[in-house]
Enzyme design. Structure first.
Site, PDB file in Angstrom:
ATOM      1  N   SER A  79       5.423  -7.032   3.268  1.00 40.03           N
ATOM      2  CA  SER A  79       5.999  -7.359   4.572  1.00 40.03           C
ATOM      3  C   SER A  79       6.784  -8.681   4.499  1.00 40.03           C
ATOM      4  CB  SER A  79       4.886  -7.460   5.611  1.00 40.03           C
ATOM      5  OG  SER A  79       3.948  -8.425   5.197  1.00 40.03           O
ATOM      6  N   CYS A 127       9.552   1.821   3.320  1.00 39.15           N
ATOM      7  CA  CYS A 127      10.454   0.724   3.647  1.00 39.15           C
ATOM      8  C   CYS A 127      11.873   1.223   3.869  1.00 39.15           C
ATOM      9  CB  CYS A 127      10.459  -0.303   2.532  1.00 39.15           C
ATOM     10  SG  CYS A 127      11.061   0.388   1.000  1.00 39.15           S
ATOM     11  N   GLU A 136      -5.024  -3.750  -1.771  1.00 42.34           N
ATOM     12  CA  GLU A 136      -6.468  -3.484  -1.711  1.00 42.34           C
ATOM     13  C   GLU A 136      -6.774  -2.209  -0.933  1.00 42.34           C
ATOM     14  OE1 GLU A 136      -4.570  -5.775  -0.377  1.00 42.34           O
ATOM     15  OE2 GLU A 136      -5.657  -7.091   1.005  1.00 42.34           O
ATOM     16  N   GLU A 194       9.237  -4.242  13.038  1.00 45.67           N
ATOM     17  CA  GLU A 194       8.989  -3.133  12.101  1.00 45.67           C
ATOM     18  C   GLU A 194       7.682  -2.465  12.520  1.00 45.67           C
ATOM     19  OE1 GLU A 194       7.900  -4.108   8.004  1.00 45.67           O
ATOM     20  OE2 GLU A 194       8.877  -2.275   7.338  1.00 45.67           O
ATOM     21  N   LYS A 197      -1.176  -6.837  -9.273  1.00 42.82           N
ATOM     22  CA  LYS A 197      -2.141  -6.986  -8.169  1.00 42.82           C
ATOM     23  C   LYS A 197      -1.749  -5.952  -7.127  1.00 42.82           C
ATOM     24  CE  LYS A 197      -3.085  -8.255  -4.486  1.00 42.82           C
ATOM     25  NZ  LYS A 197      -3.522  -7.302  -3.427  1.00 42.82           N
ATOM     26  N   PHE A 209       0.808  -1.231   0.000  1.00 40.02           N
ATOM     27  CA  PHE A 209       0.000   0.000   0.000  1.00 40.02           C
ATOM     28  C   PHE A 209       0.833   1.269   0.000  1.00 40.02           C
ATOM     29  CE2 PHE A 209       0.908  -0.100   4.572  1.00 40.02           C
ATOM     30  CZ  PHE A 209       1.057   1.240   4.851  1.00 40.02           C
TER      31      PHE A 209
END
Ligand code: NAD
Length: 495
Positions: A226, A281, A176, A381, A173, A149
């Site tokens: 992740s 990240c 969402e 994290e 993909k 995301f």
């Protein structure tokens, strides 16, 4: 409420699965649309169209392919303001930051414009008598990209410009949580003249991901997300015989030596810790301060934190909300953990007064000192605007700390000692290193990727490694009729 669909064969495909998820505007805290989740029939349709399109696309001349990539770049440059607004609406990051991520993605498009140069094979004349040996680079066919995301435009652009320019068809993909950027980019490809079916978007959750991982006509998977999911993607795709690169999570440390320029350190810590609300990240989440400078450094950082304007990304604020309420609450829970574990919470972001709707998913910049190395605040994290400080006595202690992390995505050293920086770059076990640079994201013609649990697989994104990932090499050995072929010979040629 509108239902965001897929993009297959050059047009929107409304999902018929009956399964869908909510998409929020995090600055308002309200659901603004729903996104349809692909079922098996929709996955089959997308893959079948992509497979068909990949054959013609592979055989298009390089000049025609290149012209379309150029056109996509021009359209993106002209219209990126629209895309930035979509990102801010669904992700929450401030508009300037949304534009920044598009610009970094656009650099990969520009790199891909030069693809014919990389696609040149090699030729050995007279490898044996009258025998020539040459290599050609061919696309893989249909490739899947599964993205997180936090960079709904840039992360897909780490991969798809290179994949498409090399002659593959793509199924993206997206996350969402912010699915609209992918559809916007798909429409732009169609406008740029890309043949239908070469770039497709499948919305969805685990079912869509598993559909790509298990489909025999999908040759390769590029994943970013992740660490637990990256590991699953790597193992499953590899088991199914696919080429796979899976980029995972991070916990990036910034080592500050006593001779560092503390004004630069404080500015860098703020930008790298709180930019995009820490949902990067490559965000710095731990500052490792080599004593005796910690107190002085903290004072400069807290002065700057007081000036950060948190609020709606459309209002020229510095930092937006977190992506969902659930994520916001999870990040905030680490502040309680820090208190329980005996750390000093110097700035508590839960008290922030945002310039935005009261229902937004707000959490202000948070600064925590003396974080115990056993605390989850240090080991996990967090992926939010929570910056930890760990104090150490020496360069070696700081270096060992960084090297004992399970992650190895990015790190930075701040110093005015070239020798120390050079030793750091040599000994630190991390994939991307900044020397007086807090977020060392490589340029498009270099490759992006971490070490350890931050990357599963051996290919990083974009640059030459990205190009190699999306191509396979054929080596041809040819001999043209020659009356002096020498007759029957059952051994290998002795040239
Ligand atoms: P995520 O792992 O939850 O999701 C990533 C993608 O995987 C999404 O498309 C999601 O739909 C899909 N997914 C989620 N659960 C799944 C499951 N059980 N099975 C199959 N697919 C699944 O990550 P996120 O929260 O969207 O993104 C944040 C994470 O991404 C952070 O850990 C961050 O460090 C990481 N990230 C890493 C890099 C990098 O370059 N290493 C870059 C950006 C983000």
């Amino acid at each position: 409420m509108s239902l965001i669909g897929h993009y297959v064969n050059g047009q929107i495909l409304n999902s018929q699965s009956g399964r869908h998820g909510p998409v929020f505007n995090p600055a308002l805290g309200v659901e603004i649309s729903q996104v349809g989740f692909a079922n098996q029939a929709e996955i089959e349709l997308a893959v079948a169209n992509a497979k068909k399109a990949s054959v013609d696309w592979k055989n298009q001349s390089l000049a025609k392919r290149q012209a379309i990539i150029f056109k996509f770049r021009e359209l993106l440059e002209a219209k990126k303001g629209e895309l930035a607004e979509l990102i801010t609406m669904e992700h929450g990051k401030v508009l300037s930051d949304a534009l920044g991520e598009i610009t970094r993605g656009q650099e990969v498009v520009e790199f891909a414009c030069g693809m014919p140069h990389l696609l040149k094979g090699e030729f050995s004349e007279n490898a044996s008598t009258s025998v020539d040996v040459y290599s050609i680079k061919q696309p893989l066919g249909v490739v899947g990209i599964i993205s997180p995301f936090n960079f709904p435009a840039m992360v897909p652009m780490w991969f798809f410009p290179v994949a498409i320019a090399a002659g593959n068809a793509v199924i993206l993909k997206p996350s969402e949580k912010d699915p609209s950027a992918a559809i916007w980019m798909a429409r732009l490809w169609t406008e740029a003249g890309l043949p239908n079916g070469v770039f497709n978007v499948l919305q969805g959750d685990k079912e869509a991901v598993d559909g790509l991982l298990n489909h025999p006509d999908v040759s390769a998977i590029s994943f970013v997300g992740s660490t637990p999911i990256a590991r699953y993607i790597y193992e499953t795709a590899a088991k199914n015989g696919k080429r796979v690169q899976a980029l995972g999570g991070a916990k990036n440390h910034m080592l500050v030596l006593p001779d560092a320029d503390l004004e630069l350190v404080a500015d860098s810590a703020i930008n790298a810790g709180f930019g995009s609300a820490g949902e990067r990240c490559m965000a710095i989440s731990v500052i490792v301060a080599v004593e005796p400078i910690a107190d002085q450094m903290i004072q400069k950082i807290t002065e700057r934190i007081a000036k950060i304007r948190v609020g709606d990304g459309r209002r020229s604020c510095d930092m937006g909300p977190l992506v969902t309420r659930q994520h916001r609450d999870k990040v905030a829970s680490y502040i309680d953990i820090a208190i329980q574990d005996g750390a000093d919470v110097l700035v508590d972001g839960r008290g922030v007064n945002p310039d935005g709707d009261a229902n937004g998913f707000w959490l202000g910049p948070t600064l925590i000192d003396k974080v115990p190395l056993t605390s989850k605040v240090y080991t996990e994290e967090i992926f939010g605007p929570v910056l930890s400080i760990v104090r150490v006595k020496s360069f070696d202690e700081g270096l060992n700390l960084i090297n004992s992390s399970e992650f190895g995505n990015g790190t930075a050293i701040f110093t005015s000692d070239g020798g120390a920086a050079r030793r750091f770059q040599n000994e630190v076990e991390v994939g991307m290193i900044g020397i007086n640079v807090p977020i060392p994201v490589p340029v498009a013609y270099q490759s992006f990727g971490g070490w350890k649990h931050s990357l599963f697989g051996d290919s990083r994104a974009h640059g030459e490694e990205g190009f190699r990932f999306f191509t396979q090499t054929k080596v041809v050995t040819s001999r043209w009729p020659d009356p002096s072929h020498g007759g029957i010979n059952l051994g290998f040629p002795q040239n």
